[in-house]
Design an enzyme around this catalytic site. Structure first.
Site, PDB file in Angstrom:
ATOM      1  N   ARG A  47       0.904  -1.223   0.006  1.00 43.66           N
ATOM      2  CA  ARG A  47       0.053  -0.114  -0.033  1.00 43.66           C
ATOM      3  C   ARG A  47       0.695   1.093  -0.032  1.00 43.66           C
ATOM      4  O   ARG A  47       1.056   1.918  -0.907  1.00 43.66           O
ATOM      5  CB  ARG A  47      -0.888   0.042   1.252  1.00 43.66           C
ATOM      6  CG  ARG A  47      -2.154   0.962   1.020  1.00 43.66           C
ATOM      7  CD  ARG A  47      -1.985   2.486   1.327  1.00 43.66           C
ATOM      8  NE  ARG A  47      -1.180   2.682   2.602  1.00 43.66           N
ATOM      9  CZ  ARG A  47      -0.880   4.045   3.000  1.00 43.66           C
ATOM     10  NH1 ARG A  47      -0.763   5.083   2.182  1.00 43.66           N
ATOM     11  NH2 ARG A  47      -0.322   3.976   4.170  1.00 43.66           N
ATOM     12  N   ASP A  48       1.482   1.478   1.222  1.00 42.94           N
ATOM     13  CA  ASP A  48       2.377   2.745   1.496  1.00 42.94           C
ATOM     14  C   ASP A  48       3.387   2.686   0.071  1.00 42.94           C
ATOM     15  O   ASP A  48       3.677   3.823  -0.293  1.00 42.94           O
ATOM     16  CB  ASP A  48       2.858   2.743   2.661  1.00 42.94           C
ATOM     17  CG  ASP A  48       3.449   4.063   2.934  1.00 42.94           C
ATOM     18  OD1 ASP A  48       3.087   5.092   2.334  1.00 42.94           O
ATOM     19  OD2 ASP A  48       4.163   4.265   4.118  1.00 42.94           O
TER      20      ASP A  48
ATOM     21  N   HIS B 169       7.082   4.308  12.598  1.00 43.98           N
ATOM     22  CA  HIS B 169       6.925   4.148  11.036  1.00 43.98           C
ATOM     23  C   HIS B 169       8.356   5.243  10.727  1.00 43.98           C
ATOM     24  O   HIS B 169       8.039   6.495  10.759  1.00 43.98           O
ATOM     25  CB  HIS B 169       5.773   4.677  10.564  1.00 43.98           C
ATOM     26  CG  HIS B 169       5.668   4.552   8.926  1.00 43.98           C
ATOM     27  ND1 HIS B 169       4.850   4.028   8.237  1.00 43.98           N
ATOM     28  CD2 HIS B 169       6.243   5.580   8.000  1.00 43.98           C
ATOM     29  CE1 HIS B 169       4.988   4.199   6.990  1.00 43.98           C
ATOM     30  NE2 HIS B 169       5.683   5.155   6.808  1.00 43.98           N
TER      31      HIS B 169
ATOM     32  N   HIS C  63      11.157   6.555   7.665  1.00 41.82           N
ATOM     33  CA  HIS C  63      11.880   6.499   6.413  1.00 41.82           C
ATOM     34  C   HIS C  63      13.255   6.584   6.321  1.00 41.82           C
ATOM     35  O   HIS C  63      13.643   7.160   7.437  1.00 41.82           O
ATOM     36  CB  HIS C  63      11.242   7.632   5.712  1.00 41.82           C
ATOM     37  CG  HIS C  63       9.970   7.543   5.427  1.00 41.82           C
ATOM     38  ND1 HIS C  63       9.241   7.320   3.843  1.00 41.82           N
ATOM     39  CD2 HIS C  63       8.611   7.257   5.817  1.00 41.82           C
ATOM     40  CE1 HIS C  63       7.964   7.189   3.772  1.00 41.82           C
ATOM     41  NE2 HIS C  63       7.588   7.181   5.006  1.00 41.82           N
TER      42      HIS C  63
ATOM     43  N   CYS D 278       7.979  10.057   0.090  1.00 38.55           N
ATOM     44  CA  CYS D 278       7.178  11.106   0.158  1.00 38.55           C
ATOM     45  C   CYS D 278       7.257  11.909  -0.890  1.00 38.55           C
ATOM     46  O   CYS D 278       8.205  12.266  -1.336  1.00 38.55           O
ATOM     47  CB  CYS D 278       7.465  12.047   1.215  1.00 38.55           C
ATOM     48  SG  CYS D 278       6.327  13.251   1.805  1.00 38.55           S
TER      49      CYS D 278
ATOM     50  N   ASN E 142      10.252   3.998   2.871  1.00 40.64           N
ATOM     51  CA  ASN E 142      10.272   3.525   3.948  1.00 40.64           C
ATOM     52  C   ASN E 142      11.550   2.708   4.249  1.00 40.64           C
ATOM     53  O   ASN E 142      12.331   2.111   3.366  1.00 40.64           O
ATOM     54  CB  ASN E 142       9.067   2.651   4.025  1.00 40.64           C
ATOM     55  CG  ASN E 142       7.777   3.184   4.041  1.00 40.64           C
ATOM     56  OD1 ASN E 142       7.140   3.750   4.983  1.00 40.64           O
ATOM     57  ND2 ASN E 142       7.090   3.179   2.695  1.00 40.64           N
TER      58      ASN E 142
END
Lengths: 301, 301
Positions: free
Chosen positions: A17-18, A208, A210, A241, A250
Site C-alpha cells: 500500500r504505502d 514508522h 523513512h 514522500c 520507507n
C-alpha cells in the site's frame, strides 16, 4: 547502562500500500497478488494490503477490490486504508475487517495532502472510527508528520501526543506514528516514543520511519530502547514522500529484519522469501532498489 | 532510562586514505590536494592523509610524499598510514608527526591482506610503535576485523580486547576499532565499545563503521551510548572492503555529522564545505555516491 531490548517484535509490512502508491507505472494486479502472497508466506503477520483511495488520485490503487478478494487470508492481519467516507462505505462491502485511517499532525501538510485542516479531518475520521469499532473492526490510526512537516518544520511533541489521544479516545487499536519525511534523529525517536509508551501503555504503538537521511535503522534502535515493539517497514524499501526532494522510501523490511535478527530479536520473517517477493515486483519498479540486504543477497543483482 | 549523550564528538576523516585507496582509477594529485584542503577547511580536526604503502600494491597512494608536503598544516592532526618497516623509514624523512598502524584481529584476514598472521604482524608493529613513541610521534592503532572476519565469521570480544591491550602496552595513543565488513549490529557495537571504554578509560577509542548493511548510523548511536566520542568517517562514504561482495564504503562524514548535529552534538564541521570537497573529487570516482546528505544537498545531483 544495560540495554533491555525485547526478545520479539512485530513487523507491519506496508509495501503493497504505502510503498506501491508512490510508483508511477501501474503494476499489473496479478503481479501485486503474487508479491503480496509471497510476503504473506514469509511469516509477516500484519500487512497494509491496498487502499480505497479514489482511483483518480492514485490509479495504482484502482484494483483494491481485486486485491482484497484475492489476498485476504486468515493467518495475516490484512489492513486496507480508507482515506475518507467513501472508502468507509466501500470497506463495509468487503470481508476485510481491519482498516487504517490517516491524519497528519501538521495542518499545512494535511491541507496540501487532502485539502483539509487536521481538525477538519478529525471531525470526519473520529466518528468513522467509533462506527467501525461498533462493528468489530480493527482500527489502525496512521499519524503522519509526527516529527517534522516539509512545510512547517519541527512538530511539537505535545501536538502529536494530543492527536494520538483523540484517536485512542475514539477507540483506535493501534497508533502508527510516522516520520513521514525521514528527518527525525534517534534522540527525537527515543523521546517521542518514550512519552507515547508511557501515555498509552495498553495500546499498540508502531514506529514508522523513512530512510531519507540514513537514520532509519538508528531511529528503530532508539525506538526499541523506548519500549516500542512494532515497526512499519516496506519490502525493498518501496515508497517515499512525494513532497520531499531526493526522499528514499520507507525503511526496507529486509534491512530491519536482518538487523533485528542480528540483535537476537525474533520477527518470524523468512528473509529468503522476502527476497523472492521483491524479485517478482522488481521488473515493474521505476526506481532502483536501495535496500542493502537485497543488494547483497539477490541472485539477479 | 535517560540517554546521556556527549555534547561534542571528534570526527576523524579517513576519505583521503582509507576511502581513496579502494578507488580503481588514479586520481590526479592536484585533485587530491584540493579535496584534502577543502576537508581541512571544513573544520575537521583529524585526518588520515595518505599511506606509505608500496606503490606496487596500491598505485593510488604512490603520490604520498607530494600529498604530505602539500597538505601538512598546523591546525589538523595529519595522520599517515605506515603498513610496514619500509613505511616507517619513509615517515622519518617527512615532517609528519602522526602515524597509523594497522593489524587485523583475524589471522585469516591478516594473512590474505598482508600475508602474515596477527601475531607475526604484531612482532613487527609493536617495536615500531615503541620506537615512534620514543621520537614523540602520535600513534593511532587501527584494529581491523574487530567484530567480524569475512573468512572466519564472528570474532570473540576477548580477542579484540587482547590485541587492543598489546597496542596500549606499546604506547599507542589511539585505538581505531573497525567493523571492517559492516556486519556488526548495534548491540555488538554497544557491548564491545562499553568493554573497551571500561578497560582503557584514559585512551582515545575511536569507532570505525561501514554502512554495508545500513547499520552504520545505528552502530554509531549505540557506540555513543557506550561512551565513545570519536568516529572515523569518510567524505562521500568513500571506501569499502575489497573482500566483501556489494560492500559500500565507510559511513559518510556528512551523514554522520548531520545526524550528530540533529542530536545536538557538536562536531565543528561545516557541512557545506564537505559538499564542496566532494564536488571536487566526484568526477574522478568510479562509483556513485551513496551518501544521503550529498544526494539531498548537492547542486550537481
Amino acid at each position: 547502562m544495560t540495554l533491555l531490548l525485547p526478545k520479539k517484535v512485530t513487523i507491519i509490512e506496508v509495501g503493497p500500500r504505502d510503498g506501491l502508491q508512490n510508483e508511477k507505472n501501474f503494476i499489473p494486479t496479478a503481479v501485486k497478488i503474487d508479491f503480496i502472497t509471497r510476503l504473506q508466506e514469509s511469516g509477516l503477520q500484519e500487512m497494509e494490503l491496498t487502499s480505497f483511495v479514489s482511483p483518480k488520485w492514485v490509479p495504482q490503487m484502482s484494483d483494491a477490490t481485486d486485491i482484497i478478494s484475492s489476498c485476504l487470508n486468515m493467518k495475516t492481519r490484512n489492513i486496507v486504508l480508507i482515506p475518507n467516507r467513501k472508502g468507509m462505505e466501500r470497506i463495509l462491502l468487503t470481508p476485510c475487517r481491519a482498516v487504517a485511517v490517516f491524519v497528519g499532525v501538521s495542518d499545512e501538510f494535511n491541507k496540501r495532502n487532502i485539502n483539509k485542516t487536521t481538525a477538519d479531518s478529525m471531525k470526519e475520521v473520529l466518528p468513522a472510527i467509533i462506527a467501525l469499532k461498533g462493528k468489530g473492526y480493527f482500527v489502525r490510526a496512521c499519524i503522519s508528520t509526527a516529527f517534522y512537516c516539509p512545510y512547517k518544520g519541527k512538530i511539537a511533541e505535545a501536538d502529536t501526543i494530543k492527536l494520538c489521544q483523540q484517536f485512542i479516545n475514539a477507540g483506535a487499536d493501534e497508533l502508527s506514528v510516522a516520520d513521514t519525511i525521514g528527518m527525525a534523529s534517534p534522540n527525537e525517536s527515543f523521546s517521542l516514543f518514550s512519552k507515547l509508551r508511557e501515555r498509552f501503555p495498553h495500546h499498540m504503538i508502531t514506529a514508522h520511519f523513512h530512510d531519507t537521511r540514513k537514520m532509519g535503522l538508528a531511529n528503530i534502535y532508539a525506538a526499541l530502547e523506548a519500549g516500542i515493539i512494532r515497526f512499519d517497514t516496506s519490502a525493498a524499501g518501496l515508497g517515499g514522500c512525494p513532497f520531499a526532494k531526493g526522499a528514499t522510501g520507507n525503511v526496507a523490511t529486509e534491512d530491519v529484519v536482518y538487523m533485528l535478527s542480528r540483535m537476537g530479536i525474533e520477527t518470524g520473517v523468512d528473509l529468503e522469501k522476502i527476497v523472492s517477493a521483491i524479485d517478482v515486483i522488481r521488473p515493474h519498479l521505476s526506481r532502483p532498489i536501495e535496500s542493502a540486504f537485497y543488494r547483497l543477497h539477490s541472485s539477479t543483482e
